[in-house]
Design an enzyme around this catalytic site. Sequence first.
Site, PDB file in Angstrom:
ATOM      1  N   THR A  47       0.862  -1.309   0.032  1.00  0.00           N
ATOM      2  CA  THR A  47       0.097  -0.006  -0.117  1.00  0.00           C
ATOM      3  C   THR A  47       0.823   1.401  -0.124  1.00  0.00           C
ATOM      4  O   THR A  47       0.543   2.248  -0.652  1.00  0.00           O
ATOM      5  CB  THR A  47      -0.975  -0.099   1.237  1.00  0.00           C
ATOM      6  OG1 THR A  47      -1.398  -1.306   1.387  1.00  0.00           O
ATOM      7  CG2 THR A  47      -2.064   1.017   1.089  1.00  0.00           C
ATOM      8  N   THR A  48       1.884   1.292   0.970  1.00  0.00           N
ATOM      9  CA  THR A  48       2.741   2.425   1.163  1.00  0.00           C
ATOM     10  C   THR A  48       3.542   2.699  -0.238  1.00  0.00           C
ATOM     11  O   THR A  48       3.951   3.827  -0.690  1.00  0.00           O
ATOM     12  CB  THR A  48       3.892   2.065   2.207  1.00  0.00           C
ATOM     13  OG1 THR A  48       3.153   1.859   3.339  1.00  0.00           O
ATOM     14  CG2 THR A  48       4.628   3.530   2.463  1.00  0.00           C
ATOM     15  N   TYR A 110     -12.913  -3.897  -1.478  1.00  0.00           N
ATOM     16  CA  TYR A 110     -14.253  -3.358  -2.162  1.00  0.00           C
ATOM     17  C   TYR A 110     -15.245  -4.400  -2.397  1.00  0.00           C
ATOM     18  O   TYR A 110     -16.244  -4.157  -2.029  1.00  0.00           O
ATOM     19  CB  TYR A 110     -13.750  -2.702  -3.645  1.00  0.00           C
ATOM     20  CG  TYR A 110     -15.138  -1.935  -3.844  1.00  0.00           C
ATOM     21  CD1 TYR A 110     -15.475  -0.741  -3.689  1.00  0.00           C
ATOM     22  CD2 TYR A 110     -15.996  -2.388  -4.988  1.00  0.00           C
ATOM     23  CE1 TYR A 110     -16.526   0.076  -4.009  1.00  0.00           C
ATOM     24  CE2 TYR A 110     -16.838  -1.790  -5.366  1.00  0.00           C
ATOM     25  CZ  TYR A 110     -17.271  -0.500  -5.036  1.00  0.00           C
ATOM     26  OH  TYR A 110     -18.396   0.020  -5.390  1.00  0.00           O
ATOM     27  N   TYR A 136      -2.354 -10.162   4.210  1.00  0.00           N
ATOM     28  CA  TYR A 136      -2.284  -8.665   4.972  1.00  0.00           C
ATOM     29  C   TYR A 136      -3.653  -8.528   5.258  1.00  0.00           C
ATOM     30  O   TYR A 136      -4.372  -8.402   4.450  1.00  0.00           O
ATOM     31  CB  TYR A 136      -1.795  -7.871   3.828  1.00  0.00           C
ATOM     32  CG  TYR A 136      -1.688  -6.287   3.968  1.00  0.00           C
ATOM     33  CD1 TYR A 136      -1.834  -5.911   5.256  1.00  0.00           C
ATOM     34  CD2 TYR A 136      -1.441  -5.519   3.028  1.00  0.00           C
ATOM     35  CE1 TYR A 136      -1.953  -4.839   5.719  1.00  0.00           C
ATOM     36  CE2 TYR A 136      -1.297  -4.225   3.469  1.00  0.00           C
ATOM     37  CZ  TYR A 136      -1.510  -3.830   4.669  1.00  0.00           C
ATOM     38  OH  TYR A 136      -1.500  -2.395   5.146  1.00  0.00           O
ATOM     39  N   ARG A 141      -8.635  -0.284   5.519  1.00  0.00           N
ATOM     40  CA  ARG A 141      -8.512   0.007   4.075  1.00  0.00           C
ATOM     41  C   ARG A 141      -9.381  -0.807   3.132  1.00  0.00           C
ATOM     42  O   ARG A 141      -9.711  -0.494   2.040  1.00  0.00           O
ATOM     43  CB  ARG A 141      -7.015  -0.021   3.606  1.00  0.00           C
ATOM     44  CG  ARG A 141      -6.110   1.195   3.958  1.00  0.00           C
ATOM     45  CD  ARG A 141      -4.975   0.857   3.612  1.00  0.00           C
ATOM     46  NE  ARG A 141      -3.865   1.990   4.058  1.00  0.00           N
ATOM     47  CZ  ARG A 141      -3.641   3.047   3.438  1.00  0.00           C
ATOM     48  NH1 ARG A 141      -4.192   3.223   2.216  1.00  0.00           N
ATOM     49  NH2 ARG A 141      -2.902   3.891   3.944  1.00  0.00           N
ATOM     50  N   LYS A 164       0.476 -10.421   8.112  1.00  0.00           N
ATOM     51  CA  LYS A 164       0.760  -8.812   8.301  1.00  0.00           C
ATOM     52  C   LYS A 164      -0.593  -8.328   9.035  1.00  0.00           C
ATOM     53  O   LYS A 164      -1.651  -8.200   8.310  1.00  0.00           O
ATOM     54  CB  LYS A 164       1.074  -8.123   7.079  1.00  0.00           C
ATOM     55  CG  LYS A 164       1.221  -6.474   7.376  1.00  0.00           C
ATOM     56  CD  LYS A 164       1.711  -5.599   6.187  1.00  0.00           C
ATOM     57  CE  LYS A 164       1.800  -4.176   6.416  1.00  0.00           C
ATOM     58  NZ  LYS A 164       1.894  -3.223   5.393  1.00  0.00           N
ATOM     59  N   ILE A 206       6.071  -4.930   9.381  1.00  0.00           N
ATOM     60  CA  ILE A 206       6.127  -4.234   8.184  1.00  0.00           C
ATOM     61  C   ILE A 206       5.947  -2.881   8.387  1.00  0.00           C
ATOM     62  O   ILE A 206       4.825  -2.631   8.486  1.00  0.00           O
ATOM     63  CB  ILE A 206       5.291  -4.937   7.214  1.00  0.00           C
ATOM     64  CG1 ILE A 206       5.848  -6.384   7.044  1.00  0.00           C
ATOM     65  CG2 ILE A 206       5.335  -4.198   5.820  1.00  0.00           C
ATOM     66  CD1 ILE A 206       4.870  -7.138   6.155  1.00  0.00           C
TER      67      ILE A 206
END
Length: 294
Positions: A47-48, A110, A136, A141, A164, A206
């Site tokens: 994501t980052t 989503y 993850y 999010r 994660k 992470i």
Amino acid sequence: MSDSLFKGVMPALVTPFRDGAVDEKAFVALVERQIAGGVHGIVPVGTTGETSTLSHDEHRRVVELAVKTAAGRVPVVAGAGSNSTDEAIELVQHAKTIGADAALVVTPYYNRPSQEGLYAHYAAINEAVQLPVLVYNVPGRTSVDISNETLGRLSKLPNIVGIKDATADMTRATVQRQLCGEDWVLLSGDDLTALGYMAHGGHGCISVTANIAPDLCATFYNAAMGGDWQTALYWQDRLFRLHRSLFTDASPAPTKFALSHLGLCAEDARLPIVPASEASRAEVLAGMREAGVI
């Protein structure tokens, strides 16, 4: 402490841009800086790393650069998630082909699958590619939360090796240790609460903050992994404001601002991420000063 390859601090690397394109030279330099700082692995295109606004070609290229630059010195966990199972399989296959050590696969966002759908998603990846996969879980999010019970089922599959966890729920580490067994890899995805997660039996983090302060974060996690909680608490307090500041605006804008302030890359992000606000910048600089980065 697990004997796993995946432990300690692993930066969720930003993807630097210049003039609209991936700045490959800056990315390579960032990876070298991380390794020199003593991190225990690297995680490109999560994501980052703005994976959602990279083309597939760019995504694959960044993973290739990470693997080539790391050159076996630290493990590379390639971001490879999608809300399409077929697409996730393709990305995990690519990660394996070019020599990544594992893939980080986010829960499908989503479309909000059921627990059975989540199980089937990861089971299909497990079946398709012989590469270690970290689940993850980031409900804030994705709008879906994979349950401990579903993880317990997934832990029995040979290629699903750990998580994660970005829920900031300390108790999950304890429950998963009991449900998933001692080989299950427990990585936090939340810098602010990672110390607590480690105390509950987690193996590492992470980290977003490691982008800015790899050496300080490595010192922090080495202390935690060694059971030196007093030293770990000292670093938690010293890094806390920086941890918090990097989410005072949409990520990774504050992190890219910090890196640009250090002269390491441009602060360019891709829409819909815009540059960090003035208030966010001020807080980032205060966090960097408090940590001793500047």
